[in-house]
Each structure stands twice: as structure tokens, then as C-alpha cells.
Design an enzyme around this catalytic site. Structure first.
Site, mmCIF file in Angstrom:
data_model
loop_
_atom_site.group_PDB
_atom_site.id
_atom_site.type_symbol
_atom_site.label_atom_id
_atom_site.label_comp_id
_atom_site.label_asym_id
_atom_site.label_seq_id
_atom_site.Cartn_x
_atom_site.Cartn_y
_atom_site.Cartn_z
ATOM 1 N N GLY A 13 0.850 -1.188 0.000
ATOM 2 C CA GLY A 13 0.000 0.000 0.000
ATOM 3 C C GLY A 13 0.882 1.232 0.000
ATOM 4 N N CYS A 14 0.446 2.262 0.676
ATOM 5 C CA CYS A 14 1.187 3.514 0.712
ATOM 6 C C CYS A 14 2.627 3.290 1.157
ATOM 7 C CB CYS A 14 0.501 4.489 1.658
ATOM 8 S SG CYS A 14 1.429 6.006 1.891
#
EC number: 1.8.4.11
Length: 175
Positions: A13-14
Site C-alpha cells: 500500500g502507501c
């Protein structure tokens, strides 16, 4: 950089949220936020977010295998993500935020596959682990403002981690 160092590449993800946990480990030489898995050379953040390049946000870790085992890095990776979410991570949605372990050699592939199998069989999750295990592809460093974001913008980083749902998920799942 010494030839004794190895690389580990994780999409969780991020990428802002993936740096700090690894940064706190002994044996980590460098952590770079970037993009991998796609076809376009040298993509920009905007291009990756447009979902047109095939890339994921990822971190590439240079580590000393004499000080930290790849198995330990994989275990730490699992504890930063929701491995059962095939559509992204927390409030970040889309392919560029999906999870993957990119292996750099056959040993890493075997370790990652075994770890995924054990996690799937653990009964910890009610859904199957969706994280892909893939061969490493070219890795492109993200723009400088993304590097070491947790250090440059500590209050925004903390708010983002909490507001995205990641912080509560990790605490609730892993303690």
C-alpha cells in the site's frame, strides 16, 4: 555499497507507511520508496496513481544478511498490511496500492511462499491471503518528497497512518 548486501522489495500500500517499521531494524542499510511491477520506465507518482502503468507503490530495502534474515523482513512485512485485501490497503484503493512480495532469487521466493502458506493456514484471517509473490522487476525511485516521509513530516505521517485505518488494524490484528 558492499556486495554482501541484498535487496528485498515489498509492496504494502502507501509506501510512506512501509518505511518506518523497516527503518527501525538492525542490518538495514537503505530503504527507498518507489514503484515496481509495471511496464512504463521511470513512472511519476501521478502516472502510477492514474492506474495506467501497472506499477505498485513499494519499498526496496538494502540489508545486511549477516545482521537480519530475509525471513524476519517478510514477517515484519506481513505485520504492516492487511494481507487479505485484494483491492488495495486501507483507504488507498486500486492496483497501485495492492500488496506483493517481489523476490530477487529462488531462496527469497521459497521463503515468501512458505511464509504465505503458513499465514494462510494459521487461522488468523477469515479470508485467504491475497498478497502476490512475484519476481522482482525494475524498481524506480519515487520523487524526493516521498523519501523518508515519516522523518520529514512526522505529524502528517502519524495522522495519515491513523486516519487511513492502518494503525488500528495493525494493533487489533498483531497487538
Amino acid at each position: 555499497m558492499s556486495d554482501a548486501f541484498k535487496k528485498a522489495t515489498f509492496a504494502g500500500g502507501c509506501f510512506w507507511c512501509m518505511v518506518k517499521p523497516f527503518d527501525e531494524e538492525d542490518g538495514i542499510e537503505e530503504i527507498i520508496s518507489g514503484y515496481t511491477g509495471g511496464e512504463k520506465p521511470n513512472p511519476t507518482y501521478q502516472e502510477v496513481c492514474s492506474e495506467t502503468t501497472g506499477h505498485r507503490e513499494a519499498v526496496q530495502i538494502t540489508y545486511d544478511p549477516e545482521k537480519v534474515d530475509y525471513e524476519d523482513l517478510v514477517e515484519l512485512f506481513w505485520k504492516q498490511i492487511d494481507p487479505t485485501d485484494p483491492g488495495g490497503q486501507f483507504h488507498d484503493r486500486g492496483h497501485s496500492y495492492t500488496t506483493a512480495i517481489y523476490f530477487h532469487d529462488e531462496d527469497q521466493k521459497k521463503i515468501a511462499e512458505r511464509s504465505k502458506r503458513i499465514l494462510n493456514e494459521s487461522g488468523k484471517f477469515h479470508k485467504p491471503v491475497a498478497t502476490e509473490i512475484l519476481p522482482a522487476k525494475p524498481f524506480y525511485k519515487a520523487e524526493n518528497y516521498h523519501q523518508d516521509y515519516h522523518r520529514k513530516n512526522p505529524s502528517h505521517y502519524a495522522m495519515y497512518r491513523k486516519g487511513s485505518g492502518r494503525e488500528d488494524y495493525i494493533k487489533g490484528t498483531w497487538g
